[in-house]
Every structure is written in structure tokens, then in C-alpha cells.
Design an enzyme around this catalytic site. Sequence first.
Site, PDB file in Angstrom:
ATOM      1  N   HIS A  65       0.494  -1.406   0.148  1.00  0.00           N
ATOM      2  CA  HIS A  65       0.199   0.105   0.225  1.00  0.00           C
ATOM      3  C   HIS A  65       1.138   1.298  -0.277  1.00  0.00           C
ATOM      4  CE1 HIS A  65      -4.050   2.044   1.949  1.00  0.00           C
ATOM      5  NE2 HIS A  65      -3.149   3.227   2.051  1.00  0.00           N
ATOM      6  N   ASP A 157      -9.371   3.544  -2.260  1.00  0.00           N
ATOM      7  CA  ASP A 157      -8.309   4.410  -0.534  1.00  0.00           C
ATOM      8  C   ASP A 157      -8.289   5.874  -1.082  1.00  0.00           C
ATOM      9  OD1 ASP A 157      -6.445   4.288   1.893  1.00  0.00           O
ATOM     10  OD2 ASP A 157      -4.984   4.783  -0.046  1.00  0.00           O
ATOM     11  N   ASN A 264      -4.758   9.947   7.305  1.00  0.00           N
ATOM     12  CA  ASN A 264      -5.456   9.194   7.658  1.00  0.00           C
ATOM     13  C   ASN A 264      -5.841   7.766   7.465  1.00  0.00           C
ATOM     14  OD1 ASN A 264      -8.964   9.135   7.894  1.00  0.00           O
ATOM     15  ND2 ASN A 264      -9.239  10.244   5.647  1.00  0.00           N
ATOM     16  N   ASP A 291       1.906   2.244   3.376  1.00  0.00           N
ATOM     17  CA  ASP A 291       0.611   3.995   3.574  1.00  0.00           C
ATOM     18  C   ASP A 291       1.836   5.063   2.575  1.00  0.00           C
ATOM     19  OD1 ASP A 291      -1.601   5.042   2.638  1.00  0.00           O
ATOM     20  OD2 ASP A 291      -2.134   5.651   4.386  1.00  0.00           O
ATOM     21  N   GLY A 310      -1.662  12.498   5.564  1.00  0.00           N
ATOM     22  CA  GLY A 310      -0.378  11.550   5.054  1.00  0.00           C
ATOM     23  C   GLY A 310       1.693  11.772   5.026  1.00  0.00           C
TER      24      GLY A 310
HETATM   25  O1  DOR Z   1      -3.251   9.107   5.264  1.00  0.00           O
HETATM   26  C1  DOR Z   1      -3.567   9.471   3.805  1.00  0.00           C
HETATM   27  N1  DOR Z   1      -3.682  10.125   2.957  1.00  0.00           N
HETATM   28  N2  DOR Z   1      -4.621   8.836   3.884  1.00  0.00           N
HETATM   29  C2  DOR Z   1      -5.168   8.273   2.739  1.00  0.00           C
HETATM   30  O2  DOR Z   1      -5.887   7.510   2.967  1.00  0.00           O
HETATM   31  C3  DOR Z   1      -5.308   8.417   1.454  1.00  0.00           C
HETATM   32  C4  DOR Z   1      -3.352   9.423   1.472  1.00  0.00           C
HETATM   33  C5  DOR Z   1      -3.322   9.853   0.333  1.00  0.00           C
HETATM   34  O3  DOR Z   1      -3.453  10.002  -0.272  1.00  0.00           O
HETATM   35  O4  DOR Z   1      -2.493  10.729   0.534  1.00  0.00           O
END
Ligand code: DOR
Length: 419
Positions: A65, A157, A264, A291, A310
Site C-alpha cells: 500500500h 483508497d 488518515n 501507506d 498523509g
Molecule cells: O493519510 C492518508 N493519505 N490516507 C489516505 O488514505 C490517503 C492518503 C493520500 O493519498 O494522501
Amino acid sequence: MTKGLLIRDGRLIDPSQKIDGIGSLLIRDGKIVWLALGELFPPGFDYDVLLVNGLIVSPGFIDFHCHLREPGFGTKETISTGGWAAAKGGFTTICCMPNTKPPLDNKRTIKYVKSKADKEKVVRVLPIGCVSVGRKGEALVDMKALAKAGVVGFSDDGDPVRTAKLMIAALTDSRELGLPVIDHCEDPVGGAPKGEEKIVARDIKLADKTGGWVHIAHVSTAGSVRLIREAKAKGIRVTAEVTPHHLTLTKEALKKSGTLAKVNPPLRTKRDVQALIQGLKEGVIDIIATDHAPHTLRDKQGDFASAASGISGFETALGSLMGLVHSGSLTINEMIACLTIKPAQILGKQLGSLAVGTAADITIFDPNKEWLVDVNQFVSKGKNTPLAGSIQKGKVVVTISAGEHFVWRGREKLEANFR
Ligand code: DOR
């Protein structure tokens, strides 16, 4: 015959073969061709030697991910910068999320991502396709066509699969394809953490009903761990991942780092962190995934509500996770399994192993090397991390991706030093 490379006297750790001991392995033509514990040497002399003196030699890490941002958001990251950042962090296979512009909801865009990654030849990039057309939460994509184009799963996502109806359709089609529907579980109405658990519960119910396979992305609450544990005990097809930041940080980090700790799902409490670690040890949570979500610092500025969510995660993942190993929360074998063979099993690919005959994807790291997180040294364009300025213990020294070797003072290949 091509010259090989003997990686000598490392601590070989490969949970797929239950190997943990000092030994050596030989790679040639992009494959592992020989491996032995102890002081043995392979037959012949047609190889160079990389003496690693007790450093850990692991299968290359697999990240199920991440966000590479292309097409559409090249100021945040590109397939090239993201690929190199991944390699620097020890990853040799990465799965990229479809919240790009345009989103990965059609064959053409998926082919574009694949061909760019293939040209770059840094790491293996496996795209994840959207669940819904345009990520709008309405019409289902043509899953069969996307699977044919090479996606390894489906996800909206950034947002949850919006409705139960859409989720049922996605799980039904994906069951035929043997691929997971990867859900970002968040119900804005329910509020966190209940909002997460509400969607986790919905997805589990629908996986049970349809026989489809749901993969819960970035699990962050103790309640979600409990729901997944119960579902697995009933034999429902659910797998799950957790990020290094949810395993190591709490919402306390917001006080110090402000929007750099905005992510998130959000960082939670100590109790949640403990439940996530326990879930990982039990196998309730299957894998660790970064992530990796690079943003420009500009996008992270401004008031908290409007700042982007993010954390740029590739280059600090190992340091964070080794923190858990040094404190005794995880064993090094548990950590490596969750970064190698377990994600390989989810992908259904012959990766994540040091087995002879498999791809020479290898990560060599120093578990005790202390280093300062200086975001100016990041290869990723995303300098957004609450770990900026912290000291980490554990650093990747060499990443070998399909037999090519890279060293991380700059981008030069090690090759020059050996041939
Ligand atoms: O913090 C996050 N950033 N959570 C996500 O699910 C998406 C991601 C992003 O694309 O920046």
C-alpha cells in the site's frame, strides 16, 4: 556465464524457509542460485564478493500500500522518485494506490503506470485499480478488464467503498478473479474510531455474505482488531494491514508535529497501538504496509482542517519498525515475515523469499545503525513526516532489486565497486 555476486557472512533471515543464521548466498542473472548457512562457499570462482559481516540479509521488502501520485500529482511524487525512495527503504516490490489524476479506473492509465515503472527498472511496481469509476462511489469499474491489465487488487483508497451495494458488487466480481477488495474504512458520519469500526463491520458482513475477499487497509483501532479477529475465527475471508506509524505513534505526536502528524486514519491512543501490535503478533493483522503518502510541504501547511493527510513513509519504515524490535514488542522474524512472505502470499506471487530459484530481491540492513531523519536527504519528494529530526536505530544499507544492486549514498549502483 554471467558473473555472480556472493553475499558473504550475513545473518540470513528468511521466515519463508524458517532460516535465521550466519551464512552466504549467491545471485546470478537476477536470481538466487545458491544459499548455505555456515562457512560454505559455492562451487566455482566466477563471482564477486560482498562481505556483509553480520548485517541482516532479508528477502526484499514488499509494500502492499503506497501512493506514487502519477499520473497527475507529479509535484508530490513521481513513479521514479517514489521507486527510488522505496528501494532506499529496502522495498523491492510496491503496490500503488489508484487515487491519481486520472484515477486508475481504466486499462490505459494502468498500462501507463506499468510502462513508466518498467522503464525506470528500480523496483517492481504493481498497480491497484479503482473499485468505482472515477473513484466516485457509484458505478463499478470493469474489474475483469483491469485484472487483465495487471492490477493486484481494487480500492477506492482515500475513501471507503461508498455503499454496501457497491461493495457487494465488487466482492462478487473480485471473488471470481481471486483478487482482494482493499477498503479504506472510514465513515465520516460515524466519527473516528467508531466510523472506522462501522465500515470494518459492514465489510466483514458482506465478505461473509458474498464469499469475496476483503482486505482492510491501515487498521488503526483496537475495536477493528477485535472485529477482524472474530471474523477470522469464523473463517470469513478477511486480511488486514497496519502501518509503521499506527504501530509506533499516538495522537500525542500531533502536539509536537502538528499537520505533519495528520494522517488518515488518524493516530490513535496507546491502547490502540498495543492492540495493533498484539493483532500483528497473533496474525489477526497479516502484514505491515507503509501507506507512503507523499505531499508537498505547501499542501501540509495552513490550518489543520484543510491540510493534506498523509506521511511519507518509505524511508523511515525500517527505522520505526526496528524501534519495536529493540523495545521487545516484535521479534525481528515477526517483523520480516510481515514485510516479505506474508505480503507475497496475499499477492499470490513467488516473492518474499530467499529460496534458490526465486528473484534476487534482497534487502541488507544494519539493525543497530543510528541515524538522524533529515528530510533533505530523502529521495522521495515527500518530506512530510513527523519523524523529521528524530533518531532512528536500524538502517537499510543495500537493496538488490532483481539482481541489480544499489547503495544509498547517492544513487550509484554498487556494481562499480565490485567489477
Ligand atoms: O493519510 C492518508 N493519505 N490516507 C489516505 O488514505 C490517503 C492518503 C493520500 O493519498 O494522501
